[in-house]
Design an enzyme around this catalytic site. Structure first.
Site, mmCIF file in Angstrom:
data_model
loop_
_atom_site.group_PDB
_atom_site.id
_atom_site.type_symbol
_atom_site.label_atom_id
_atom_site.label_comp_id
_atom_site.label_asym_id
_atom_site.label_seq_id
_atom_site.Cartn_x
_atom_site.Cartn_y
_atom_site.Cartn_z
ATOM 1 N N LYS A 120 46.745 44.500 50.902
ATOM 2 C CA LYS A 120 47.077 43.073 50.765
ATOM 3 C C LYS A 120 48.458 42.786 51.354
ATOM 4 O O LYS A 120 48.645 41.795 52.051
ATOM 5 C CB LYS A 120 47.047 42.649 49.293
ATOM 6 C CG LYS A 120 45.634 42.531 48.739
ATOM 7 C CD LYS A 120 45.656 42.007 47.311
ATOM 8 C CE LYS A 120 44.285 42.041 46.687
ATOM 9 N NZ LYS A 120 44.291 41.835 45.245
ATOM 10 N N LYS A 201 33.879 46.222 52.544
ATOM 11 C CA LYS A 201 33.455 45.789 51.212
ATOM 12 C C LYS A 201 33.253 44.268 51.186
ATOM 13 O O LYS A 201 34.031 43.537 51.786
ATOM 14 C CB LYS A 201 34.558 46.177 50.218
ATOM 15 C CG LYS A 201 34.218 45.986 48.766
ATOM 16 C CD LYS A 201 35.468 46.106 47.908
ATOM 17 C CE LYS A 201 36.336 44.895 48.073
ATOM 18 N NZ LYS A 201 37.191 44.529 46.952
ATOM 19 N N LYS A 204 35.707 38.495 48.034
ATOM 20 C CA LYS A 204 35.700 37.101 47.584
ATOM 21 C C LYS A 204 36.488 36.207 48.517
ATOM 22 O O LYS A 204 36.123 35.075 48.768
ATOM 23 C CB LYS A 204 36.330 37.015 46.183
ATOM 24 C CG LYS A 204 35.366 37.418 45.094
ATOM 25 C CD LYS A 204 35.885 36.987 43.742
ATOM 26 C CE LYS A 204 36.943 37.963 43.306
ATOM 27 N NZ LYS A 204 37.595 37.663 42.068
#
Ligand code: TYM
Length: 336
Positions: A120, A201, A204
């Protein structure tokens, strides 16, 4: 015969109210909670404080809306408020307070090694302290409730490991305060991959901005059909788990979990068929599985006061447990 009544094991888990809640979250986490609901004493949290760790992604209006959406989705997916406690993390200030105490025993080096943090932070110009400290807040969530089991997808493995390490370090320094929790993962379905890119993956945040990356729990039948029919596969026609390409394997896993089948049953079912048949059947299975959830969701959000009532009850119960653990930690540390 033992006269001791065994208490049910306690389960704690949560979802961040950001991005598009997708079938990866459903398969890897929420449906697993529902399946095991009668076995355990369950506490499910909407972890809104975690969502603040990337403030650029959450405006106040967005967060207010998302917290209610996730709470309603828990219920719509089958979490029963008579069997499980559902609450919002920021409603129980013990989470933030315990985070501070745990910060003081957590070496920075442990946090620097977290892969989710590194991924991130890599794309960000300024990284907030909150993002760095994310795993400690997650440890506080879990440890406050004397949690035995944490049912999550396998992207959370490292966070469960560090929770155990922090608890052990605290107990070593101050005496036995925290129970050491274990992760609980699906054997098949703990990591659902992106339908546009099976090397990645299902996420969201990507789901919110990228068409055909994921299937949202609230997606329309047309969108579901479109996303599955165009899911990335390759020319390998195999429909056996071991030999299938990553894209087909991902569809097989989804089919398996969505139909509550074993791998053998899925392979038998698709023997002699190619992945075109798998895609077509998966479309129907996913639409049928999500339909009642979507209907229930609509009912829940339309019923004035229903959600607030449940979240208030959840807060009271969560607070009762959390306050005792926090007090125990403070006493052991010498806070008077
Ligand atoms: P979050 O909000 O990213 O995801 C919620 C849950 O969904 C699982 N998940 C997946 N499972 C399978 N395939 C995927 N592609 C996939 N993507 C997500 C996640 O593993 C998770 O179980 N840090 C947590 C939230 C959290 C938490 C906690 C969880 C905060 N405190 C305490 C358990 C206990 C997170 O960001 O999950």
């Amino acid at each position: 015969m033992s006269s001791k009544v065994e208490r049910k094991k306690r389960v704690f888990s949560g979802v961040q109210p950001t991005g598009q809640i997708h079938i990866g979250n459903y398969v890897g986490a929420i449906s697993l909670w529902v399946e095991n609901q009668d076995l355990y004493d369950n506490i499910f949290c909407i972890v809104d404080l975690h969502s603040l760790t990337i403030p650029e992604n959450v405006s106040p209006e967005y967060l207010r809306k998302k917290v209610r959406e996730v709470a309603a989705l828990y219920l719509a997916c089958g979490i029963d408020p008579e069997k499980s406690t559902i609450f919002v993390q920021s409603h129980v200030p013990e989470h933030a307070e315990l985070t501070w105490l745990l910060n003081c025993v957590t070496p920075m080096g442990w946090l620097e090694r977290m892969t989710q943090y590194k991924t991130k932070a890599a794309d960000m110009e300024t990284v907030g302290t909150g993002l760095f400290d994310y795993p400690v807040l997650m440890a506080a969530d879990i440890l406050l409730y004397d949690t035995d089991l944490v049912p999550v997808g396998d992207d959370q493995k490292q966070h469960i490991e560090i929770t155990r390490d922090i608890a052990q370090r605290f107990n070593h320094l101050y005496g036995e305060v925290f129970k050491i929790p274990d992760g609980l993962f699906r054997e098949s379905g703990a990591r659902i991959m992106g339908l546009d890119n099976p090397e990645m993956k299902m996420s969201k945040s990507l789901g919110e901005v990228k068409k055909r990356h994921s299937i949202g729990i609230l997606d329309s039948a047309d969108d579901i059909r479109d996303t599955i029919m165009r899911a990335t596969t390759d020319s390998n026609m195999e429909t056996r788990f071991e030999y299938a390409s990553p894209g087909v394997k991902n569809l097989l896993v989804l089919y398996q979990v969505m139909t509550n089948s074993s791998k053998e049953e899925v392979e038998d079912h698709f023997r002699g068929k190619n992945y075109g048949a798998l895609k077509k059947e998966l479309v129907e299975v996913v639409i049928e599985r999500l339909r009642p959830i979507q209907e229930k969701y609509k009912e829940i959000v339309e019923e004035e006061g229903y959600l607030d009532n449940i979240l208030n009850r959840g807060k009271e119960r969560a607070k009762e447990i959390a306050a005792v653990t926090l007090q125990r930690a403070k006493e052991h540390m010498g806070l008077i």
